[in-house]
Design an enzyme around this catalytic site. Structure first.
Site, mmCIF file in Angstrom:
data_model
loop_
_atom_site.group_PDB
_atom_site.id
_atom_site.type_symbol
_atom_site.label_atom_id
_atom_site.label_comp_id
_atom_site.label_asym_id
_atom_site.label_seq_id
_atom_site.Cartn_x
_atom_site.Cartn_y
_atom_site.Cartn_z
ATOM 1 N N GLY A 91 8.443 0.500 -3.621
ATOM 2 C CA GLY A 91 8.828 1.910 -3.517
ATOM 3 C C GLY A 91 9.504 2.308 -4.808
ATOM 4 C CB SER A 123 6.166 -2.871 -6.129
ATOM 5 O OG SER A 123 6.096 -1.733 -6.951
ATOM 6 C CB ALA A 124 10.822 -1.408 -5.808
ATOM 7 C CG HIS A 160 2.428 -1.541 -9.971
ATOM 8 N ND1 HIS A 160 1.582 -1.634 -8.884
ATOM 9 C CD2 HIS A 160 3.691 -1.434 -9.460
ATOM 10 C CE1 HIS A 160 2.304 -1.578 -7.770
ATOM 11 N NE2 HIS A 160 3.583 -1.473 -8.088
ATOM 12 C CD GLU A 195 -1.878 -2.368 -8.808
ATOM 13 O OE1 GLU A 195 -3.013 -2.359 -8.313
ATOM 14 O OE2 GLU A 195 -1.113 -1.390 -8.737
#
Length: 243
Positions: A91, A123-124, A160, A195
């Site tokens: 997020g 991710s985050a 990413h 990714e």
């Protein structure tokens, strides 16, 4: 460093695969077959409520023998304190870190992971495994108490990661953005993770997993910025400073 067990995914999906589909086998491999209690921290979410976010994770990992509990603001400390595993989803990194500081759970997460509690993030959630969130791709939509993150790894992650020159686009490429960070932080290292890649730290062994190479940014002894490709499934001790 020797006790930490971490899975840091660049993203929740690989290509057109399902949500956490490619991550699930690696999670199972790290955690084994025991019925562990996972504390899922959904605070990076901005446009989805925490229950819906948790349901996505539970559904994706339903074939694994783990009990996933949502960490809400009202019960955050107790759920984390009693968890066998800490999991943090993707997020917005700034909101995620803001909420962790505001709820005063930064120290307990850091302590548990540093003393052996497995940590899984994407991710985050992977950004927070770095010394700071300086190399996040996210907009700073809210200001956390600090940009300081957990420092589970001694290097920065850029999830990413995708560097491309788009014809007619006059903004900076991803590499140019990371080069700006490196210019002002020459002692740092940054790993650009495409990714579909993940980092697995099991005690003192760090490995890059996936189908794509990652890119390591660092300054050499001659004060020259270098970019080194790390091949998929390559032992990544260079990132820990011992090779």
């Amino acid at each position: 460093m020797a006790q930490k067990r971490i899975l840091a995914f660049s993203s929740s999906r690989e290509g057109n695969s399902g949500y956490l589909e490619s991550a699930a086998p690696l999670i199972s491999d790290l955690l084994g077959d025991n019925k562990l209690n996972i504390a899922f921290i959904p605070f990076a979410a901005v446009n989805i409520d925490y229950d819906a976010y948790t349901e996505k994770v539970v559904s994706a990992l339903s074939h694994l023998p783990y009990a996933i509990q949502t960490v809400y603001p009202k019960n955050a400390f107790s759920i984390i304190e009693n968890a066998d595993v800490i999991m943090i989803g993707g997020g917005n990194s700034f909101k995620l870190l803001h909420d962790i500081y505001a709820l005063k759970i930064f120290d307990i997460i850091q302590h548990k992971v540093n003393t052996g509690t497995p940590y899984i993030g994407w991710s985050a959630g992977s950004n927070l495994a770095s010394p700071g969130i300086f190399t996040s791709n996210d907009m700073p939509i809210i200001q956390p108490e600090s940009f300081k993150a957990f420092s589970f790894f001694p290097f920065q992650i850029n999830p990413h990661y995708f560097n491309v020159n788009i014809p007619g686009h006059n903004g900076e490429t991803r590499d140019q953005r990371l080069e700006e960070f490196m210019l002002l932080n020459k002692k740092a290292k940054v790993l650009g993770m495409p990714e579909g890649t993940a980092l697995k730290l099991d005690k003192d062994h760090l490995e890059l997993i996936g189908l794509s190479a990652a890119t390591l940014f660092f300054y050499d002894e001659d004060n020259q910025l270098q970019k080194k490709e790390l091949a998929p499934n390559e032992e990544a001790g260079i990132l820990l400073g011992y090779s």
